[in-house]
Scaffold this motif. Structure first.
Motif, short mmCIF file in Angstrom:
data_model
loop_
_atom_site.label_atom_id
_atom_site.label_comp_id
_atom_site.label_asym_id
_atom_site.label_seq_id
_atom_site.Cartn_x
_atom_site.Cartn_y
_atom_site.Cartn_z
N ALA A 139 0.84 -1.20 0.00
CA ALA A 139 0.00 0.00 0.00
C ALA A 139 0.87 1.25 0.00
CB ALA A 139 -0.93 -0.01 1.21
N GLY A 140 0.52 2.20 -0.86
CA GLY A 140 1.23 3.48 -0.89
C GLY A 140 2.46 3.49 -1.75
N GLU A 141 2.89 2.33 -2.26
CA GLU A 141 4.09 2.30 -3.09
C GLU A 141 3.75 2.71 -4.52
OE1 GLU A 141 6.22 -1.35 -2.99
OE2 GLU A 141 7.24 -0.85 -1.13
N GLN A 142 4.75 3.29 -5.18
CA GLN A 142 4.58 3.74 -6.55
C GLN A 142 4.43 2.57 -7.51
OE1 GLN A 142 8.03 5.55 -8.26
NE2 GLN A 142 6.91 6.62 -9.86
N LEU A 143 5.15 1.48 -7.23
CA LEU A 143 5.18 0.35 -8.14
C LEU A 143 4.10 -0.68 -7.79
CD1 LEU A 143 9.02 -0.29 -8.45
CD2 LEU A 143 7.52 0.86 -10.07
N SER A 144 3.71 -1.43 -8.79
CA SER A 144 2.82 -2.58 -8.62
C SER A 144 2.96 -3.44 -9.85
CB SER A 144 1.37 -2.14 -8.45
OG SER A 144 0.88 -1.57 -9.66
N ARG A 145 2.54 -4.69 -9.74
CA ARG A 145 2.56 -5.55 -10.91
C ARG A 145 1.73 -4.95 -12.04
NH1 ARG A 145 2.10 -12.00 -9.30
NH2 ARG A 145 4.26 -12.22 -8.62
N GLU A 146 0.58 -4.42 -11.69
CA GLU A 146 -0.32 -3.88 -12.70
C GLU A 146 0.35 -2.74 -13.48
OE1 GLU A 146 -1.14 -4.59 -9.61
OE2 GLU A 146 -2.51 -6.27 -9.99
N ARG A 147 1.00 -1.81 -12.78
CA ARG A 147 1.65 -0.67 -13.44
C ARG A 147 2.80 -1.14 -14.31
NH1 ARG A 147 3.74 4.34 -10.76
NH2 ARG A 147 3.63 4.97 -12.95
N ILE A 148 3.58 -2.10 -13.81
CA ILE A 148 4.73 -2.59 -14.57
C ILE A 148 4.27 -3.29 -15.84
CG2 ILE A 148 6.63 -4.26 -14.53
CD1 ILE A 148 6.85 -3.63 -11.48
N VAL A 149 3.26 -4.14 -15.73
CA VAL A 149 2.77 -4.87 -16.91
C VAL A 149 2.14 -3.90 -17.91
CG1 VAL A 149 1.11 -6.59 -17.71
CG2 VAL A 149 2.48 -7.03 -15.67
N ALA A 150 1.37 -2.93 -17.43
CA ALA A 150 0.75 -1.95 -18.33
C ALA A 150 1.82 -1.17 -19.08
CB ALA A 150 -0.15 -1.01 -17.55
N ALA A 151 2.89 -0.76 -18.38
CA ALA A 151 3.97 -0.02 -19.03
C ALA A 151 4.69 -0.89 -20.05
CB ALA A 151 4.95 0.50 -17.99
N ALA A 152 4.94 -2.16 -19.68
CA ALA A 152 5.63 -3.07 -20.59
C ALA A 152 4.82 -3.29 -21.86
CB ALA A 152 5.88 -4.41 -19.90
N MET A 153 3.52 -3.45 -21.72
CA MET A 153 2.67 -3.68 -22.89
C MET A 153 2.61 -2.45 -23.78
SD MET A 153 -0.39 -5.96 -21.16
CE MET A 153 -1.30 -6.16 -22.69
N ALA A 154 2.55 -1.26 -23.17
CA ALA A 154 2.53 -0.03 -23.96
C ALA A 154 3.81 0.13 -24.76
CB ALA A 154 2.31 1.17 -23.05
N ILE A 155 4.94 -0.17 -24.14
CA ILE A 155 6.23 -0.07 -24.83
C ILE A 155 6.30 -1.08 -25.98
CG2 ILE A 155 8.72 -0.43 -24.57
CD1 ILE A 155 8.34 0.59 -21.64
N ALA A 156 5.88 -2.32 -25.69
CA ALA A 156 5.90 -3.36 -26.73
C ALA A 156 4.97 -3.02 -27.88
CB ALA A 156 5.51 -4.71 -26.12
N ASP A 157 3.82 -2.40 -27.59
CA ASP A 157 2.89 -1.99 -28.65
C ASP A 157 3.54 -0.97 -29.58
OD1 ASP A 157 0.93 -3.59 -27.54
OD2 ASP A 157 -0.14 -1.94 -26.57
N GLU A 158 4.36 -0.09 -29.03
CA GLU A 158 4.96 0.98 -29.81
C GLU A 158 6.17 0.53 -30.62
OE1 GLU A 158 5.92 3.72 -26.73
OE2 GLU A 158 3.83 4.11 -26.19
N ASP A 159 6.86 -0.50 -30.15
CA ASP A 159 8.08 -0.93 -30.81
C ASP A 159 7.75 -1.82 -32.00
OD1 ASP A 159 11.22 -1.21 -30.31
OD2 ASP A 159 10.46 -3.14 -30.99
#
Length: 239
Positions: free
Chosen positions: A20-40
């Motif tokens: 709780a309260g942390e900037q990171l989470s599995r959800e944020r990491i996976v969402a960022a990874a997918m967005a990057i992969a979509d763009e590349d």
């Protein structure tokens, strides 16, 4: 997908490190990874690129949440499975047809899935729900376990092979800087002119010089899928 090497252990055997309260989470990491992969163009992603996208200084901090490169691949793969929709209660053919079209649409959104799907076993909760639903619809055929799973796999195989070809072509176009079939044809024109003069391959040259060659082929994904389903119906449903 380019990420640091992992230990191969399935991510589903570990609990997320989210707090709780942390900037990171599995959800944020996976969402960022997918967005990057979509763009590349090749669908590639690195931990450093994810960290930069999220705003985290150290890529190593991501491993507390995804464990390894294989863990991230598991999570990304299952996230796409969660986007699939299969018809229920309409019979096995409607189910597999819906699976094929839904998976093809997912590949339109996430072209990299065609490559990633072959790299890790689809054992996440979303993948299991998809397979379980399809197996349930195939019960009516009374097939053995291997054949039932084979019917599902042949549909996925058509989806992934079509998607992988599209992904590799997208990467090729990005690498050589062409955007259209016309530009690609212009690039090849000097060579085609030469082999036309040599006359060694007349049937290929006749095709290459036909202005209708760029028209959509009759064997599009929808028709190919129906051919597959026709074959399954003939062999296993007495069609």
């Amino acid at each position: 997908m380019t990420t640091p090497r992992g230990d191969g252990e399935l991510i589903w055997l570990t609990e997320p490190a989210d707090r709780a309260g942390e900037q990171l989470s599995r959800e944020r990491i996976v969402a960022a990874a997918m967005a990057i992969a979509d763009e590349d163009p090749r669908g590639e992603v690195t931990m450093r690129a994810i960290a930069t996208r999220i705003g985290t200084r150290s890529p190593m901090a991501l491993y507390r949440y995804v464990r390894s490169k294989d863990g991230l691949a598991d999570l990304m793969n299952d996230e796409v499975f969660g986007q699939l929709e299969i018809p229920r209660g309409q019979g096995w053919r409607a189910c597999l047809r819906g699976l094929g079209h839904s998976a093809s649409a997912a590949l339109e959104r996430h072209p990299w899935w065609a490559r990633l799907a072959f790299s890790r076993p689809p054992l996440g909760p979303n993948a299991l729900a998809v397979y379980d639903g399809c197996l349930a619809e195939l019960d009516e055929l009374g097939l053995d376990a291997a054949t039932r799973m084979g019917c599902i796999s042949i549909v996925f195989g058509q989806v992934y092979s079509t998607g992988l070809a599209a992904l590799e072509e997208r990467a090729m176009r990005a690498r050589i800087g062409v955007q259209s079939e016309e530009q690609l044809a212009d690039l090849a024109r000097p060579y085609l002119d030469r082999i036309t003069e040599e006359g060694a391959h007349p049937h290929f040259i006749a095709w290459a010089n036909d202005p209708g060659r760029l028209a959509p082929p009759p064997q599009d994904f929808a028709r190919t899928l129906e051919w597959l389903l026709d074959g399954l119906e003939r062999d296993y449903a007495g069609g």
